[in-house]
Scaffold this active site. Structure first.
Site, PDB file in Angstrom:
ATOM      1  CD  GLU A  61      -4.846   5.914   3.753  1.00  0.00           C
ATOM      2  OE1 GLU A  61      -4.129   5.311   2.803  1.00  0.00           O
ATOM      3  OE2 GLU A  61      -5.891   5.501   3.896  1.00  0.00           O
TER       4      GLU A  61
ATOM      5  CG  HIS B  86     -12.847  -2.718   6.692  1.00  0.00           C
ATOM      6  ND1 HIS B  86     -13.285  -1.324   6.560  1.00  0.00           N
ATOM      7  CD2 HIS B  86     -12.507  -2.768   7.948  1.00  0.00           C
ATOM      8  CE1 HIS B  86     -12.866  -0.721   7.735  1.00  0.00           C
ATOM      9  NE2 HIS B  86     -12.377  -1.510   8.644  1.00  0.00           N
TER      10      HIS B  86
ATOM     11  CE  LYS C   2      -3.959  -1.812   2.699  1.00  0.00           C
ATOM     12  NZ  LYS C   2      -4.821  -2.196   1.767  1.00  0.00           N
TER      13      LYS C   2
ATOM     14  NE  ARG D 160      -8.377  -9.540  -6.349  1.00  0.00           N
ATOM     15  CZ  ARG D 160      -9.674  -8.947  -5.951  1.00  0.00           C
ATOM     16  NH1 ARG D 160     -10.552  -8.912  -6.609  1.00  0.00           N
ATOM     17  NH2 ARG D 160      -9.512  -8.358  -4.703  1.00  0.00           N
TER      18      ARG D 160
END
Ligand code: ADP
Length: 660
Positions: A200, A235, A116, A297
């Site tokens: 973040e 999530h 990430k 993908r």
């Protein structure tokens, strides 16, 4: 184009890839683990190869085994599906080394998007908006704490190697930062073997909006519009739709352009998804969407994009992988109507969504106006080894309202028995006023939990139908239960049936007033007079007062399921042991509810046991399941030993009738 491809996956995605490949005249090779020898994807394939035992690491994740099957079958290419090896750069390399085409992006693109922090740095450099934060290499607690304060609370700590929400912590103030950091690092290290994190800004009213991109080997990169996947539980996506509610043409262009830039920056090829998080506290705005990650993908939710674009994304994947150019350009992409997908899972919403297993004694999926992508059939067993998704129900309407109305109806017509599912939860979610209004964000499900998991209570009609079905009085199915009392009052036959709903025991009394008319009584519900007319197997028409309806029922393995008015009710019918049965009974058999390995056998032949005493421990998917005595008795035989692998349904222990 390819002549033959191997599909390195299972379940609905393997079946879905095959559907397109077969249409294009391409032969399909399936691979399977021991748990899947009888699975639908194996049955539909042109040939199939065993690649190992049930645990995924020994089969579907086993690179050499998969490549070996591809070589043996002389497949030209491998489609990885999603999950398993689909985002594994080493697997893409292994395909290349074996001279087999990997139907996916170049291995380097997978690597570039794999971590990430590096991906975010790369994206920021390419001019793609990223969430304000710290994505660098430094990991000292003091430094990260000062970065968190600079960014401004609340912040989100994320594992750079993260996935599935693991190693993620929201922090609301400076005082709790260090504790949360340690916890996130610990979790990241144990889950991913990499403790590094990034920080973040926590986006408020977050919406998950992702853009489907496609790139060919001839320099063309396009986007196919967005999907909104804000309806999430921890999530995990639950319902996905296209287009996103509230999306404007201007914003779609901006997000699409950012997604195309992201794909181009890593030399992408094939189907990919660029995930953004949007701050929707003020509606969707041009300056408030940020790159989150790129999935290299095909996504689970690709059918909603197929519905609104009219494209077959698997066909495009095959063509691009075979070297063909994309057969259209950006301005040819037109979006039509609105599509929604719901993920039907074998899980128990009332028990914190614990995955469920069991044999699908009934599986009817509504394909009249919905697209159903599934990898299981009626009679199949859901094992604990893999993701418990049963099917995706996808609808396409002219408008968002129409699509949601269709989905609600389709979920109401879904009949599953033998395995707990989230169908009721999904339907409640689809009918939630905020969802219908398009007022979605990633926290909506968590905030609405109470109204989503409350199961409907059965009324006298449902109880009566269940009792009659269990007695074999609805026409077709043989008696599952003998009534524990059956006597006559004034010439009327009276049946008493015990039904278990969860832990609750209900007693239903059905008094035959005529040949097919019964008075139904049970504690706590107003009684009713119920007339039933069997139609075809498993279906009966009923009348109760003014109300006329049709009910479906399934009777199996000591249980009965009733489907009526879009709701499903399953009851266990406790076995009735009469003195007669005890003497003549051949004893009970304790069978494996799913395939697994015997870990411990407490039972010993000849030993007396009480109801509930543990007999065996069956291990499946790293979980221990204790099988216990269904009643008092004596162990007649133990047919298995610790360490032994057993098939679903195999008899493990037999009980003699309890004498004296
Ligand atoms: P993972 O790879 O572990 O699934 P993601 O980075 O994809 O983690 O994020 C998962 C989900 O967490 C998102 O779909 C969103 O709901 C939420 N999320 C991620 N980043 C933020 C953020 N900065 N602010 C608020 N919520 C976020």
């Amino acid at each position: 184009m390819f002549r033959k491809i191997l599909i390195a996956n299972r379940g609905e995605i393997a079946v879905r890839v095959m559907r397109t490949a077969h249409r294009l005249g391409i032969a399909c090779v399936a691979v399977y683990s021991d748990a899947d020898a009888e699975a639908m994807h194996v049955a539909l394939a042109d040939e199939a190869y065993r690649i190992g035992p049930p645990p995924a690491r020994d089969s579907y994740l086993h690179i050499e085994a998969v490549i070996g099957a591809a070589i043996k079958s002389k497949a030209d290419a491998i489609h990885p599906g999603y999950g398993f090896l689909s985002e594994n750069a080493a697997f893409a390399d292994a395909c290349a080394a074996a001279g087999i085409v990997f139907i996916g992006p170049p291995a380097d693109a997978i690597r570039a998007m794999g971590l990430k922090d590096a991906a975010k740095r790369l994206m920021a450099d390419a001019g793609v908006p990223v969430v304000p934060g710290y994505h660098g290499e430094r990991q000292e607690a003091d430094f990260l704490a000062s970065e968190a304060s600079r960014i401004g609370f609340p912040v989100l700590i994320k594992a750079r190697a993260g996935g599935g929400g693991k190693g993620m912590r929201r922090v609301d103030d400076a005082a709790s930062f260090r504790g949360a950091l340690e916890a996130a690092q610990r979790e990241a290290l144990s889950s991913f073997g990499d403790g590094a994190v990034l920080i973040e800004k926590y986006v408020s009213s977050p919406r998950h909006i992702e853009v489907q991109v496609f790139a060919d080997a001839h320099g063309s990169v396009v986007h196919l519009g967005e999907r909104d996947c804000s309806l999430q539980r921890r999530h995990q996506k639950v319902i996905e739709e296209a287009p996103a509610p509230g999306m404007t043409l201007l914003l779609r262009d901006a997000m699409g352009e950012a997604a195309v830039k992201a794909a181009a920056a890593v030399g992408y090829r094939g189907a990919g998804t660029v995930e953004f998080i949007a701050d929707a506290s003020d509606g969707l705005r041009l300056d408030r969407f940020y790159f989150m990650e790129m999935n290299t993908r095909l996504q689970v939710e690709h059918p909603v994009t197929e519905a609104v674009t009219g494209l077959d994304l698997v066909e495009l994947q095959l063509r691009v992988a075979a070297g063909e150019p994309l057969p259209f350009s950006q301005r040819d992409v037109v979006l039509n109507g609105h599509a929604v997908e719901a993920r039907l899972y074998a899980e128990d919403a009332a028990k914190d969504f614990a995955p469920a297993t069991g044999r699908l004694h009934r599986l009817r999926l509504p394909d009249a106006f919905a697209r159903i992508d599934t990898g299981v059939r009626e009679g199949d067993t859901v094992t604990p080894f893999y993701d418990p998704m049963l099917a995706k129900v996808i609808v396409h309407g002219k408008t968002r309202d129409e699509a949601f109305a269709q989905l609600s109806r389709a979920l109401g017509e879904t009949q599953v028995a033998g395995c707990v599912t989230n169908a009721g939860f999904l339907r409640a979610l689809v009918d939630l006023p905020q969802v219908r209004a398009g007022d979605v964000d990633t926290g909506l499900i968590a905030r609405s939990m109470d109204s989503l998991t409350g199961a409907a209570e059965p009324d006298a009609v449902v109880l009566g139908l269940a009792a009659l079905a269990s007695l074999g009085l609805l026409g077709d199915s043989g008696p599952a239960a003998s009534p524990f009392a059956h006597f006559r009052v004034w010439g009327h036959a009276v049946y008493r049936v015990r039904l278990l709903r969860g832990d609750r025991e209900l007693e239903v009394m059905a008094t035959a007033l005529g040949r097919t008319v019964y008075r139904i009584e049970s504690q706590g519900v107003p009684p009713c007079e119920l007339a039933v007319t069997p139609r075809v197997a498993g279906v009966a028409r009923f009348a109760a007062g003014e109300r006329i309806g049709v009910a479906h029922h399934a009777v199996f393995d000591g249980a009965v399921a009733i489907f009526v008015d879009g709701a499903a009710f399953t009851f266990t019918v406790p076995p009735v042991f009469t003195a007669d049965e005890d003497q003549t009974g051949s004893g009970d058999r304790i069978a494996a509810p799913f395939p697994g390995t015997i870990k411990l056998a407490q039972a010993e032949a000849g030993r007396r046991v009480k109801k509930g005493d543990p007999l065996l421990v069956l291990e499946a998917m790293k979980m221990d399941h204790t099988l216990s005595a269904p009643r008092d008795g004596v162990v007649a035989d133990v047919l298995v030993k610790p360490g032994q692998q057993v098939k679903d349904g195999a008899v493990l222990v037999t009980l003699e009738a309890a004498h004296g």
